[in-house]
Design an enzyme around this catalytic site. Structure first.
Site, short mmCIF file in Angstrom:
data_model
loop_
_atom_site.label_atom_id
_atom_site.label_comp_id
_atom_site.label_asym_id
_atom_site.label_seq_id
_atom_site.Cartn_x
_atom_site.Cartn_y
_atom_site.Cartn_z
CD GLU A 136 -2.86 1.15 2.38
OE1 GLU A 136 -3.65 2.09 2.46
OE2 GLU A 136 -2.75 0.26 3.26
CG HIS A 221 -8.85 2.44 2.13
ND1 HIS A 221 -8.55 3.54 1.35
CD2 HIS A 221 -7.72 2.16 2.82
CE1 HIS A 221 -7.31 3.91 1.56
NE2 HIS A 221 -6.78 3.08 2.44
CG ASN A 224 -12.19 5.59 4.20
OD1 ASN A 224 -12.75 4.50 4.21
ND2 ASN A 224 -12.58 6.59 4.97
CB ALA A 225 -7.04 7.98 1.80
CG ASP A 253 -14.74 0.90 10.65
OD1 ASP A 253 -15.44 1.66 9.93
OD2 ASP A 253 -13.59 1.19 11.02
N GLY A 254 -18.46 1.22 10.62
CA GLY A 254 -19.27 2.27 11.19
C GLY A 254 -18.51 3.53 11.49
CG HIS A 256 -12.38 3.59 8.17
ND1 HIS A 256 -12.21 2.94 9.38
CD2 HIS A 256 -11.13 3.94 7.75
CE1 HIS A 256 -10.91 2.90 9.66
NE2 HIS A 256 -10.24 3.50 8.71
CG ASP A 277 -6.82 0.03 6.74
OD1 ASP A 277 -5.65 -0.35 6.53
OD2 ASP A 277 -7.15 1.23 6.82
#
Length: 384
Positions: A136, A221, A224-225, A253-254, A256, A277
């Protein structure tokens, strides 16, 4: 492993066996050695075949495959990229149904990358649950580093290309920002069999489509990012959701990503993959660890830096499946598919893993269909 795969055929029977596509009621999986020999109804099993009966309400499903595992069992892959670290991480995640994974190295030095690749190469020859490596970074956007060390973000060199594309036993997945590399670089990776995913990126929609044309098939992901959706610059998210031949990782996961955004992703044309992650607290005992010199705390279901920024997750795959059902109104069969069948397809391993079918490796998870608690896991026919 706690036992060795028996050479004698035997069966595992359950109230339901989900083979990756169809749920078979009152069925059994017949195993011989490391492989699945077949699927049969309980009532049709030969009288002399040893049978291990699962409790009522327990399903058998393909073992979970996690493509993004930074740590577990109180260790971080970046801290010590060695076979022992990988073993400790894999053992921690097997408790939660993960029978195969990619140890994930966050952006680091060329020397650390080389050590990580060597460790995975050594272990993948003897540990069936280690499928390869996920690099990554470090070819990411300086604007979207997340908790990656900014000083490690860089452009790829010829030596990087040689390292990443060298022949090896397992799969190599690289997360990169397409705007930081050329389409030719992506093409060289994919022609060598490397899986390429977009992540930590400010790529435009057009840059993303160019990367897909060059061979990129994954999104690390999603949401995200990366550049967000915008009315005039839809960016990589729109490209991911409208393409049919891509897979996108979701951290359910609630914390992210808001559930509404994840439900939007499930309506896309690509295929969703559950990823964790995961960081060292998964399957561990410590509430803190260090990442790039920063103290990371595990509290209230989150891994955060002192400034409150998320630093990976403390999610396990069984919880990801459970959250899919609870937060996203997804059926158990769909959630299981996101956790096993689709990851295997993305890695090109769907003729070996991700389903329950004759000839495939006997990677299985036994889960309570209501609580999604893991009863047992089997890796290559060996029960944990």
């Amino acid at each position: 492993m706690s036992d060795k795969a028996s050479r004698r055929p035997h069966a595992i029977a359950a109230s339901c066996v989900f083979d990756g596509a169809v749920a078979h009621r009152n069925a059994a999986v017949i195993i011989s050695g490391e492989r699945i020999e077949g699927l049969a109804q309980r009532a049709e099993l030969p009288a002399d075949l040893p049978v291990h009966e699962m409790p009522d309400g327990v399903w058998l499903a393909p073992g979970f495959i996690d493509l993004q595992v930074n740590g577990g069992g109180d260790v971080l892959f970046n801290d010590a990229p060695t076979p022992q670290t990988i073993r400790q991480i894999a053992a921690a995640h097997r408790r939660f149904g993960t029978t195969a994974l990619l140890p994930t190295l966050i952006s680091d030095s060329p020397a650390k990358m080389k050590a990580a690749v060597a460790a995975v190469d050594e272990l993948s020859a003897v540990e069936p649950g280690v499928l390869g490596i996920h690099l990554e970074g470090p070819f990411l956007s300086p604007e979207k580093t997340g908790v990656h060390a900014p000083g490690q973000i860089r452009q790829p060199t010829a030596n990087d290309l040689d390292l990443i594309t060298a022949p090896r036993r397992g799969v190599t997945l690289v997360t990169l920002a397409p705007e930081q590399v050329s389409p030719d670089f992506i093409g060289k990776l994919t022609r060598a069999g490397v899986r390429v995913a977009l992540g930590h990126s400010m790529a435009t929609y057009e840059q993303t489509r160019e990367a897909i044309a060059a061979g990129l098939t994954g999104f690390t992901h999603l949401f995200n990012a990366m550049r967000g959706l915008d009315s005039r610059e839809p960016g990589p998210i729109a490209a991911a959701l409208e393409c049919t031949d891509v897979w996108y990782g979701l951290i359910v996961d609630g914390a992210h990503v808001a559930p509404a955004m994840l439900r939007l992703a499930l309506r896309g044309r690509g295929r969703p993959i559950l990823v964790t992650d995961a960081m060292p607290p998964v399957g561990g005992t410590r509430a803190t660890f260090t990442l790039n010199g920063d103290k990371i705390s595990f509290r209230d279901g989150r891994c955060t830096r002192q400034d409150g920024r998320l630093a990976g997750s403390c999610l396990d795959m069984a919880s990801a499946v459970r959250n899919c059902m609870r937060l996203l109104d997804v059926s158990l069969t769909d959630a299981l598919r996101f956790a096993s069948t689709y990851p295997a397809e993305f890695l090109g391993l769907d003729t070996k893993l991700g389903r329950i079918a004759p000839g495939l490796r006997a990677d299985l998870v036994a889960i309570d269909c209501k609580t999604i608690e893991v009863h047992h896991t089997w890796v290559a026919g060996a029960r944990e």
